[in-house]
Design an enzyme around this catalytic site. Structure first.
Site, PDB file in Angstrom:
ATOM      1  N   GLY B 123      30.116  38.587  41.187  1.00 16.41           N
ATOM      2  CA  GLY B 123      30.346  39.920  40.636  1.00 16.41           C
ATOM      3  C   GLY B 123      31.582  40.607  41.170  1.00 16.41           C
ATOM      4  N   LEU B 124      32.668  40.471  40.422  1.00 17.46           N
ATOM      5  CA  LEU B 124      33.895  41.185  40.777  1.00 17.46           C
ATOM      6  C   LEU B 124      34.147  42.320  39.783  1.00 17.46           C
ATOM      7  CD1 LEU B 124      36.638  41.355  42.409  1.00 17.46           C
ATOM      8  CD2 LEU B 124      37.595  39.847  40.678  1.00 17.46           C
ATOM      9  N   THR B 125      34.164  41.976  38.483  1.00 17.52           N
ATOM     10  CA  THR B 125      34.589  42.921  37.444  1.00 17.52           C
ATOM     11  C   THR B 125      33.693  44.149  37.368  1.00 17.52           C
ATOM     12  OG1 THR B 125      35.472  41.073  36.200  1.00 17.52           O
ATOM     13  CG2 THR B 125      35.131  43.106  34.982  1.00 17.52           C
ATOM     14  N   PRO B 127      33.372  48.180  35.214  1.00 26.24           N
ATOM     15  CA  PRO B 127      33.776  48.785  33.940  1.00 26.24           C
ATOM     16  C   PRO B 127      35.234  49.230  33.929  1.00 26.24           C
ATOM     17  CG  PRO B 127      31.584  49.527  34.532  1.00 26.24           C
ATOM     18  CD  PRO B 127      32.074  48.698  35.688  1.00 26.24           C
ATOM     19  N   GLY B 333      38.425  24.515   5.867  1.00 27.62           N
ATOM     20  CA  GLY B 333      38.233  25.495   4.796  1.00 27.62           C
ATOM     21  C   GLY B 333      36.913  26.225   4.955  1.00 27.62           C
ATOM     22  N   GLU B 357      38.600  35.416  33.771  1.00 22.90           N
ATOM     23  CA  GLU B 357      39.267  35.017  35.020  1.00 22.90           C
ATOM     24  C   GLU B 357      40.768  35.271  34.964  1.00 22.90           C
ATOM     25  OE1 GLU B 357      37.536  31.408  36.666  1.00 22.90           O
ATOM     26  OE2 GLU B 357      35.732  31.902  35.547  1.00 22.90           O
ATOM     27  N   SER B 360      45.736  36.169  29.748  1.00 19.19           N
ATOM     28  CA  SER B 360      47.003  35.418  29.695  1.00 19.19           C
ATOM     29  C   SER B 360      48.139  36.252  30.279  1.00 19.19           C
ATOM     30  CB  SER B 360      47.315  35.036  28.253  1.00 19.19           C
ATOM     31  OG  SER B 360      46.345  34.128  27.805  1.00 19.19           O
TER      32      SER B 360
END
Lengths: 255, 374
Positions: B123-125, B127, B333, B357, B360
Site C-alpha cells: 500500500g503506497l498509493t 487518493p 473486426g 507502478e 509512462s
C-alpha cells in the site's frame, strides 16, 4: 515397498503441424517441440501415486535420441527416483521392446507402467510386447488401479463397459486416459532434476536376440483435409429431420 | 547473454502447459467475474510461483529475475489479471518484506505468506498521491510499543484478500513502511468496482482509523520507507514489462492465427500486405522489448544499477502491448470488439501497463534523470 518401472517416450507435441520429409519415410524434426506422450504421463503419475501411498522406488526409462533427456528430467522433477536413458536414433517396436526388456531384466521390478500407446506412431505394441518378452502378466487400457499385498486390481476399458481384472506381481499395466490427472512439477524441482544423474546406455551395446521385423515403413502421408460440416436447413424440425434422413440414405448411404 | 539453459526450457514449457490447461479455460471467466478462483492460487503455490525469487530457505523457489520475467510473460499471454496478481504479490508485497525485513521478520512472515496461498498487498498509493510518494498523508505515530496508523490508501492490489499489507506512511522522521495485519482493528477494506481491465486481481481501497501496528513490524528504520518503495517499484517495473511482452505476444499470435483462417475478397487475411507489415512491425517491437526486459533483469541479477533500463523496458513494452492489442481488435473486426474471443480484454488489460507502478510519463522522467545524473 513396490519397485515400479515407468516406460515413457518423447513424441512431438500434439499441437505440432507435422511435415513429412521428401523421402516420405519420416517427418521433419526441426522446430518440433517434444513432450512426454500423454498416455505415458498418466503412467508416470500413477507410478508416483503408488510410491507415495505404498512406498518404493520409481525408475523412469526412455529409449530415444539425446533430446529425449528432457522428459527424464521432467520425470525426476515430478518424483521419479532414478532415470535411465537408452540412447538410440531409431528402432522399430520389436527392437524397442527387446532392448528395454533387456535393461529391465537387470533391475528389480513389481509393476511396469506405460501408456497404452505412444501418440506419434500409435502402434500400441509396447505394453503387451514387453509383458510377453519378460513373460509376465499384462493388463491394458487401465483407468483405475488398486494395489494390495503384492497384487493389484485394475479396471480396464472394453467395448461398452469396464472389465475388472486382478493380477499378481510382476505385471505390466498400460494407462488409458482417465486413470488420473497428472500433476505439474514444482518448478524448483526442475532445476534440481537437472543436477541428478541419468544413467545413459547405448542401445547398440545391448544385445538382443536375432529377430525379423514384422514390417517395414513404406511411406508416410498426411490424412486428407477434413471436409467442413454440412448444415441441414429448413423451417420446421420435421422438415429438417426429413432432409437429414434423405441425406443419410442417399448421400452418406449409412441408412 | 540471452541463451536459455535446458532447465529453463523445461521450466518454461511446463508453465506454458499449465497456462494452456488451467489458465486459458478460465481467463474469460476471471475477466467477467472479476475474481481469480481460489484453486488457481493453490496450484500456483504448489508449483512454486508464490515465492518466485525468494530463497528456498524461506520457502521460495529462488529463481533469478530473468526466470521470473520469463514466467510472467507466459502467464501474461493467457491472463493479464492473473499475471498482475502474481506480479503484485511477488514483486511488491513479498519482495518488500523479504528485502527490507530483518531476520526475525523474514522468518515470521515470508514462508507463512507463501504457504497460505493468499497473495500479499502493498500500500503506497493514496487518493492524492501516486508516484509523488513524498506527498503521502497517511501517518504513523509512535505510542509505546505500537505505531498508530491513520489515513487511506487506494488502488491497492490484493487489499481485500491479503492476510498482510505493507503500508507506507509518514512518521516523525520521514516515510516509513510497516507490515500490517489484514484483520487489524480500525482497518476497513473495500473492493473497488468498475475496473477497465486486469480484472480478477482484487483492487481495494483501504481506510486506516487508529490502526495499531506493533513496532516490531516496522521494516527497516524510520525514514527508510521512501527509498525502499522506490527500489521495490524499480523491480516491479521489470515484471510489469514482462507482462506487457506477454500481452503483446498474445495479441500478435491470435491476430496471425485469425488472419490465416479468415477470408475477405476471396483470400485469407494473411495475404494482405498492409496486415503483413503490421505483424512484422509489432513482432519486431515485441522482440526488442523482450531484450530490454532481459537486459534489466540481468542487470538486477548481477547487482548492477537497473533503474533506467527497467523504466525503459516498462515504457516501451507497455506501449507495444497497447499497439498490438489495438491491432488485434482491428484485425478481428466485430469479433475483436466483443468479449467472446478474449481479444478486447488484451486492450483493456494493456492500458493498465501504461499506468500502474508509474505512468509512462513517470518512466520518461526517470529515464531522463538517470541519463543526466552525474
Amino acid at each position: 515397498m513396490v519397485n515400479i518401472i515407468v516406460c515413457i517416450k518423447h513424441v512431438p507435441d500434439t499441437e505440432t503441424r507435422i511435415k513429412i520429409k521428401e523421402d516420405k519415410k519420416g517427418i521433419e524434426t526441426t522446430g518440433i517441440k517434444y513432450i512426454i506422450s500423454p498416455y505415458d504421463e498418466f503412467a508416470l503419475e500413477e507410478a508416483i501415486r503408488i510410491k507415495e501411498k505404498h512406498g518404493g522406488t520409481v525408475t523412469a526409462i526412455t529409449m530415444g535420441p539425446k533430446r529425449a533427456d528432457d522428459i527424464l528430467r521432467t520425470a525426476l522433477a515430478v518424483g521419479a527416483d532414478n532415470a535411465i536413458h537408452i540412447l538410440s536414433e531409431n528402432g522399430d517396436s520389436i527392437n524397442t521392446v527387446m532392448t528395454i526388456g533387456e535393461v529391465i531384466k537387470t533391475l528389480p521390478y513389481d509393476i511396469i507402467l506405460t501408456g497404452k500407446e505412444a501418440v506419434d506412431y500409435g502402434m500400441g505394441v509396447f505394453p503387451s510386447g514387453i509383458a510377453e518378452y519378460l513373460g509376465i502378466n499384462n493388463i491394458n487400457n487401465v483407468t483405475k488401479l488398486d494395489i494390495s499385498n503384492r497384487s493389484l486390481v485394475a479396471s480396464r476399458q472394453v467395448e461398452g463397459g469396464d472389465e475388472i481384472v486382478e493380477a499378481s506381481f510382476p505385471v505390466v499395466i498400460s494407462a488409458q486416459k482417465g486413470l488420473n490427472t497428472p500433476r505439474y512439477p514444482a518448478l524448483p524441482n526442475i532445476f534440481k532434476a537437472k543436477k541428478r544423474e541419468v544413467k545413459i546406455l547405448d542401445a547398440k551395446s545391448i544385445s538382443v536376440p536375432p529377430f525379423i521385423s514384422g514390417g517395414s515403413l513404406v511411406e508416410l502421408s498426411l490424412p486428407p483435409p477434413k471436409k467442413g460440416a454440412k448444415m441441414v436447413e429448413g423451417q420446421t424440425p420435421e422438415e429438417i429431420a426429413a432432409k437429414l434422413i434423405k441425406m443419410l440414405k442417399e448421400e452418406a448411404k449409412v441408412l | 547473454m540471452f541463451e536459455l539453459t535446458e532447465e529453463h526450457k523445461i521450466l518454461f514449457s511446463t508453465i506454458e502447459k499449465f497456462a494452456k490447461e488451467k489458465i486459458a479455460p478460465v481467463s474469460n471467466k476471471i475477466d467477467e467475474e472479476d475474481e481469480i478462483p481460489r484453486e488457481i492460487y493453490m496450484e500456483l503455490r504448489d508449483m512454486g510461483l508464490l515465492g518466485i525469487t525468494i530463497p528456498q530457505k524461506y520457502g521460495g523457489s529462488e529463481f533469478d529475475m530473468k526466470t521470473y520475467a520469463g514466467i510472467l510473460e507466459i502467464v501474461g499471454k493467457y491472463s493479464g489479471g492473473l499475471a498482475l496478481s502474481l506480479e503484485a504479490h511477488n514483486s511488491l508485497g513479498l519482495s518488500h518484506i523479504f528485502e527490507f525485513g530483518n531476520e526475525v521478520q523474514r522468518e515470521r512472515f515470508v514462508q507463512k505468506i507463501i504457504n497460505s496461498a493468499n497473495p500479499v498487498a502493498w500500500g503506497l498509493t493514496e487518493p492524492q498521491a501516486g508516484s509523488d510518494a513524498k506527498n503521502l498523508l497517511t501517518t504513523a505515530k509512535k505510542e509505546g510499543k505500537h505505531y498508530i496508523l491513520n489515513g487511506s490508501k487506494i488502488f491497492i492490489t490484493h487489499g481485500v484478500l491479503s492476510d498482510y499489507i505493507v503500508i507506507i506512511a509518514k512518521t516523525d522522521n520521514g516515510i516509513t513502511s510497516f507490515i500490517v495485519s489484514g484483520d487489524s482493528d480500525g482497518l476497513t477494506k473495500s473492493k473497488i468496482k468498475g475496473k477497465l481491465g486486469m480484472r480478477g486481481t482484487d483492487t481495494a481501497e483501504l481506510n486506516l482509523d487508529n490502526v495499531p501496528v506493533p513496532a516490531e513490524n516496522m521494516l527497516g528504520k524510520e525514514g527508510d520507507g521512501y527509498r525502499q518503495a522506490m527500489k521495490i517499484l524499480d523491480g516491479g517495473r521489470i515484471a510489469i514489462a514482462a507482462i506487457s511482452v506477454g500481452i503483446a505476444q498474445a495479441a500478435v499470435d491470435s491476430s496471425l492465427k485469425y488472419m490465416k483462417e479468415r477470408s475477405a475478397f476471396n483470400k485469407t487475411l494473411d495475404n494482405f500486405e498492409a496486415l503483413q507489415f503490421s505483424i512484422s512491425e509489432l513482432q519486431t517491437d515485441i522482440e526488442a522489448g523482450r531484450l530490454l526486459v532481459y537486459k534489466a533483469a540481468t542487470l538486477k541479477d548481477s547487482g548492477d544499477s537497473y533503474r533506467k533500463t527497467a523504466a525503459m523496458a516498462k515504457y516501451f513494452t507497455s506501449k507495444t502491448a497497447m499497439k498490438a492489442a489495438d491491432f488485434a481488435i482491428q484485425v478481428h473486426g466485430g469479433y475483436g470488439y466483443f468479449s467472446e474471443f478474449g481479444i478486447n480484454r488484451l486492450l483493456r488489460d494493456a492500458k493498465l501497463l501504461e499506468i500502474g507502478e508509474g505512468t509512462s510519463e513517470i518512466q520518461k522522467l526517470i529515464i531522463f534523470r538517470e541519463l543526466t545524473k552525474d
